[in-house]
Motif scaffolding. Structure first.
Motif, PDB file in Angstrom:
ATOM      1  N   ALA A 260       0.999  -1.224   0.078  1.00 51.45           N
ATOM      2  CA  ALA A 260       0.112  -0.040  -0.119  1.00 51.45           C
ATOM      3  C   ALA A 260       0.998   1.280   0.076  1.00 51.45           C
ATOM      4  CB  ALA A 260      -0.782   0.051   1.056  1.00 51.45           C
ATOM      5  N   ASN A 261       0.961   1.950  -1.132  1.00 55.44           N
ATOM      6  CA  ASN A 261       1.627   3.225  -1.612  1.00 55.44           C
ATOM      7  C   ASN A 261       0.706   4.406  -1.226  1.00 55.44           C
ATOM      8  OD1 ASN A 261       4.281   2.058  -1.344  1.00 55.44           O
ATOM      9  ND2 ASN A 261       3.448   1.300  -3.403  1.00 55.44           N
ATOM     10  N   TRP A 262       0.815   5.148  -0.489  1.00 53.93           N
ATOM     11  CA  TRP A 262       0.171   6.458  -0.226  1.00 53.93           C
ATOM     12  C   TRP A 262       0.891   7.789  -0.979  1.00 53.93           C
ATOM     13  CZ3 TRP A 262      -4.501   5.730   0.970  1.00 53.93           C
ATOM     14  CH2 TRP A 262      -5.523   6.609   1.574  1.00 53.93           C
ATOM     15  N   PHE A 263       0.299   8.669  -1.514  1.00 50.44           N
ATOM     16  CA  PHE A 263       1.080   9.489  -2.601  1.00 50.44           C
ATOM     17  C   PHE A 263       1.991  10.359  -1.595  1.00 50.44           C
ATOM     18  CE2 PHE A 263       1.666  13.071  -5.383  1.00 50.44           C
ATOM     19  CZ  PHE A 263       2.093  12.077  -6.651  1.00 50.44           C
ATOM     20  N   PRO A 264       1.386  10.799  -0.503  1.00 53.44           N
ATOM     21  CA  PRO A 264       2.306  11.585   0.239  1.00 53.44           C
ATOM     22  C   PRO A 264       3.875  10.899   0.501  1.00 53.44           C
ATOM     23  CG  PRO A 264       0.399  11.899   1.125  1.00 53.44           C
ATOM     24  CD  PRO A 264       0.261  11.003   0.010  1.00 53.44           C
ATOM     25  N   GLN A 265       3.770   9.797   0.837  1.00 55.90           N
ATOM     26  CA  GLN A 265       4.945   8.983   1.012  1.00 55.90           C
ATOM     27  C   GLN A 265       5.791   9.133  -0.304  1.00 55.90           C
ATOM     28  OE1 GLN A 265       2.843   5.266   1.750  1.00 55.90           O
ATOM     29  NE2 GLN A 265       4.048   4.919   3.547  1.00 55.90           N
ATOM     30  N   THR A 266       5.329   8.909  -1.663  1.00 55.24           N
ATOM     31  CA  THR A 266       5.826   9.352  -2.851  1.00 55.24           C
ATOM     32  C   THR A 266       6.500  10.588  -2.820  1.00 55.24           C
ATOM     33  OG1 THR A 266       4.439   7.915  -3.820  1.00 55.24           O
ATOM     34  CG2 THR A 266       6.059   9.100  -5.256  1.00 55.24           C
ATOM     35  N   ILE A 267       5.810  11.625  -2.221  1.00 48.49           N
ATOM     36  CA  ILE A 267       6.495  13.025  -2.300  1.00 48.49           C
ATOM     37  C   ILE A 267       7.520  12.976  -1.235  1.00 48.49           C
ATOM     38  CG2 ILE A 267       5.929  15.196  -1.661  1.00 48.49           C
ATOM     39  CD1 ILE A 267       3.051  14.882  -2.600  1.00 48.49           C
ATOM     40  N   TYR A 268       7.403  12.276  -0.278  1.00 46.39           N
ATOM     41  CA  TYR A 268       8.420  12.265   0.965  1.00 46.39           C
ATOM     42  C   TYR A 268       9.730  11.619   0.608  1.00 46.39           C
ATOM     43  CZ  TYR A 268      10.599  11.249   5.459  1.00 46.39           C
ATOM     44  OH  TYR A 268      11.197  11.219   6.752  1.00 46.39           O
ATOM     45  N   THR A 269       9.628  10.718  -0.056  1.00 45.50           N
ATOM     46  CA  THR A 269      10.611   9.864  -0.848  1.00 45.50           C
ATOM     47  C   THR A 269      11.670  10.806  -1.795  1.00 45.50           C
ATOM     48  OG1 THR A 269       9.294   7.933  -0.728  1.00 45.50           O
ATOM     49  CG2 THR A 269      11.361   7.725  -1.786  1.00 45.50           C
ATOM     50  N   TRP A 270      10.725  11.741  -2.674  1.00 45.17           N
ATOM     51  CA  TRP A 270      11.792  12.610  -3.429  1.00 45.17           C
ATOM     52  C   TRP A 270      12.283  13.612  -2.633  1.00 45.17           C
ATOM     53  CZ3 TRP A 270      13.058  11.680  -7.872  1.00 45.17           C
ATOM     54  CH2 TRP A 270      12.225  10.850  -8.879  1.00 45.17           C
TER      55      TRP A 270
END
Lengths: 311, 360
Positions: A260-270
């Protein structure tokens, strides 16, 4: 303005205005504008910043369309860029969280506003509030424990004989987002409850009685009298819960399954892992815009005006 | 289709407070019946019991002969008009009126037609598509009546619906309500604290005090033949004299007190109770000389011109206030302030009455 000056004097009025201006300009507009501006520049080594390579580009935005993966939505296989997939899941499950909080909060709000004994209201509200005094991180971890394989939920269900094998709740039973949806619903249900409670409190009880007196069954009274009156409260509750859920980083990080990936996690990763603030900013901008658009479309669909929410 | 309502030994308690105490009344189909009393006398509780929002603690409420115990408001053949009307502000007028039909599954075209017919009945044609907030107080009143009539109730219950209107409109709506009631033939139960309203509109009036029905009678009887001091005082002004009673024959008794000896009517069942003499100001005449009986000397302290009559206030011995009305007929002379006159009244017009019927 003149009214303010007359009431509080020039000095205090100036302080008010400057504080509000500082808040809006320095704390809201400037950072957002800085992000907006950065999102159009490439991620460069420090020496190249301001140099010939530092040009305006849409490259950061295009990254979201890279890396197509095969996934499935409700059993239908589909090939889609991985970040778009995360994005759609985030919006969809945030909407689901919004719906769940609404289903939970509306009856409770109606009960508090119109059914419960007014003398017991302070106690009931206190009971609702006390869990919120604990930080969101702790509450998320508490749910992590509740949902874990050897945790109390499985123990309880086993003891009651409802299941005989432990369920891996965090991996998901229905979808891999189950745990996130449950915990987000728990965390944000009060943001739905209070606007609706306030709205229903302002409804004249005689109107509910009048509907009943005219022969209306309870569900029609709600559909035609209570819900239309509470609509501004429902709308502002929905907007708040949706935006908070979609923007949540902590809950998905603590309780989310590996799938389960949440978009804020993706942003956080960047931002944090790749240290590519430019692409992170671009993703943030896309996310902000699409969420706002989604809210506007939903408001259109349910015929809610912006002025209703401001009430 | 209108129905009668029977209240049989109805009591209603809120905790230890008894709001309605042993109410017995039989309201005939098609009757305009008013409950009249000061606020807190239990009249609204009676109305809410009939409509089904409160269950009586004891006793039975029958509508059309059928015991209503356990029926919710949406199962009763009653329609209630609320004090604040409780119109639905988010629906246009026609949807307000046809809400009760919508509930019953009537199709939209028929509902619309019915709403427009009812708007004509209440003299408000063309308002169908307006919103509640666009109407004046009197117009809202009419919409509330139309909304209640739309479900074709056997009984209409009205909870002081005119109290928010100004005097002129209130008087107009009284006549209007009465006319609508006659036209539709529906049983009306009307709640009010305004005795003028109750007396002017009703076939019969039930006067209430402290949860008890004091008297049920036609308006005229309530005014002319009140059964106790509370009823006499609530529906009009009185000059009241205290004293000891000694019976005389033929339904008359005499009262002797500090202001003299008086003769007045006495009701058969009032014998032996503590009684006071009540006589209305309009039955109190003024003259320069003392009459043969029922005469008190007083000094005029105030003369108030009221239009149709002149209200004369005076003080008798011992600071007793006496009020008389002199008709403004162009013949009768009102006395001047400071003048000494005799207030006299006809023994047949004066009543010896007990205080209110209360518990304990």
């Amino acid at each position: 303005m003149e009214d303010l000056i007359r009431r509080y004097g020039t000095g205090l009025t100036a302080v008010f205005c400057l504080l509000v201006a500082f808040w809006i300009l320095v704390l809201v507009i400037l950072p957002n504008f800085a992000m907006f501006e950065q999102s159009f520049r490439p991620y460069l080594p420090v020496v190249d910043i301001g140099g010939p390579k530092d040009v305006f580009t849409m490259g950061n935005y295009e990254k979201i369309l890279a890396n197509p993966v095969e996934t499935s939505w409700f059993g239908i296989p589909i090939t889609i860029p991985i970040h778009i997939s995360t994005f759609v899941d985030t919006v969809f499950f945030s909407a689901l969280v919004t719906l769940m909080t609404l289903i939970l909060a509306y009856p409770l709000a109606y009960f508090l506003a119109k059914v419960a004994n007014p003398r017991s209201i302070p106690t009931l509200l206190l009971l609702l509030f006390i869990p919120m005094w604990v930080s969101e991180a702790l509450r998320a971890f508490a749910w992590y424990i509740i949902l874990t394989f050897n945790g109390p939920l499985n123990a309880l269900l086993k003891a009651l004989g409802i299941i005989d094998q432990g369920v891996r709740w965090q991996n998901g039973v229905v979808t891999s987002y189950d745990a996130i949806v449950i915990v987000l619903t728990y965390c944000y249900v009060l943001f739905m409850l209070f606007p609706i409670y306030t709205a229903i409190t302002s409804l004249d009880t005689n109107q509910i009685e009048a509907a009943e007196d005219l022969g209306s069954p309870w569900w029609r009274t709600h559909w035609r009298v209570v819900i239309p009156h509470a609509k501004p409260g429902i709308a502002s509750g929905c907007v708040m819960v949706f935006m908070l859920s979609a923007g949540s980083l902590l809950v998905p990080t603590v309780v989310g399954s590996t799938k389960a990936n949440w978009f804020p996690q993706t942003i956080y990763t960047w931002f944090n892992d790749a240290l590519d603030w430019n692409t992170g900013a671009a993703y943030s901008m896309i996310f902000l815009l699409v969420c706002i658009l989604f809210v506007i479309v939903m408001m259109r669909v349910f015929k809610v005006k912006l002025s209703d929410i401001a009430k | 289709m209108s129905a009668g309502i029977d209240l049989e030994n109805v009591c209603c308690d809120f905790g230890t407070f008894r709001a309605v105490d042993n109410a017995n009344v039989s309201i005939k189909p098609g009757e305009f019946f008013s409950f009249l009393g000061p606020s807190g006398c239990g009249k609204t509780t009676i109305l809410r019991m009939v409509s089904g929002f409160i269950e009586p603690t004891q006793g039975a409420i029958k509508i059309g002969g059928k015991d209503m115990r356990g029926s919710r408001p949406n199962q009763r053949p009653t329609a209630l008009i609320f004090q604040n009307l409780a119109l639905f502000p988010l629906m246009p007028i026609w949807e307000n009126i046809s809400f009760g039909l919508e509930v019953r599954g009537v199709d939209k075209a028929t509902r619309r037609k019915k709403a427009e017919d009812l708007l004509k009945l209440v003299d408000l044609p063309g308002a169908a598509d307006k919103m509640v907030s666009q109407l004046s107080g009197g117009q809202k009143q009419r919409v509330a009546i139309a909304r209640a009539l739309a479900v074709e109730p056997s009984v209409m219950l009205l909870d002081e619906p005119l109290s928010a209107l100004d005097l002129k409109l209130r008087q107009h709506m009284r006549a209007e309500l009465r006319a609508i009631q006659k036209r539709t033939g529906v049983t009306f139960i009307y709640i009010t604290h305004d005795q003028g309203e109750a007396l002017a509109m009703s076939d019969r009036v039930g006067v209430m005090s402290q949860g008890r029905i004091q008297q049920i009678a036609a308006p005229r009887d309530i005014y002319d033949n009140p059964v106790n001091g509370f009823v006499a005082s609530f529906v009009g002004e009185n000059n009241i004299f205290e004293g000891d009673i000694s019976p005389v024959a033929d339904g008359m008794a005499s009262l002797s007190g500090p202001h003299g000896n008086f003769r007045a009517r006495i009701l058969p069942d009032a014998q032996g109770k503590a009684l006071k003499l009540y006589v209305r100001p309009e039955h109190t005449k003024l003259s320069k000389t003392a009459a043969a009986e029922n005469s008190v000397e007083m000094e005029v302290t105030e003369v108030a011109f009221e239009g149709a009559f002149i209200s004369v206030h005076g003080l008798a011995s011992g600071g007793k206030r006496i009020q008389a009305e002199v008709k403004n007929d162009g013949v009768t002379q009102a006395p001047a302030v400071g003048e000494k006159v005799f207030a006299t009244f006809d023994a047949a017009r004066a009543l010896l009455l007990p205080d209110a019927n209360v518990r304990g």
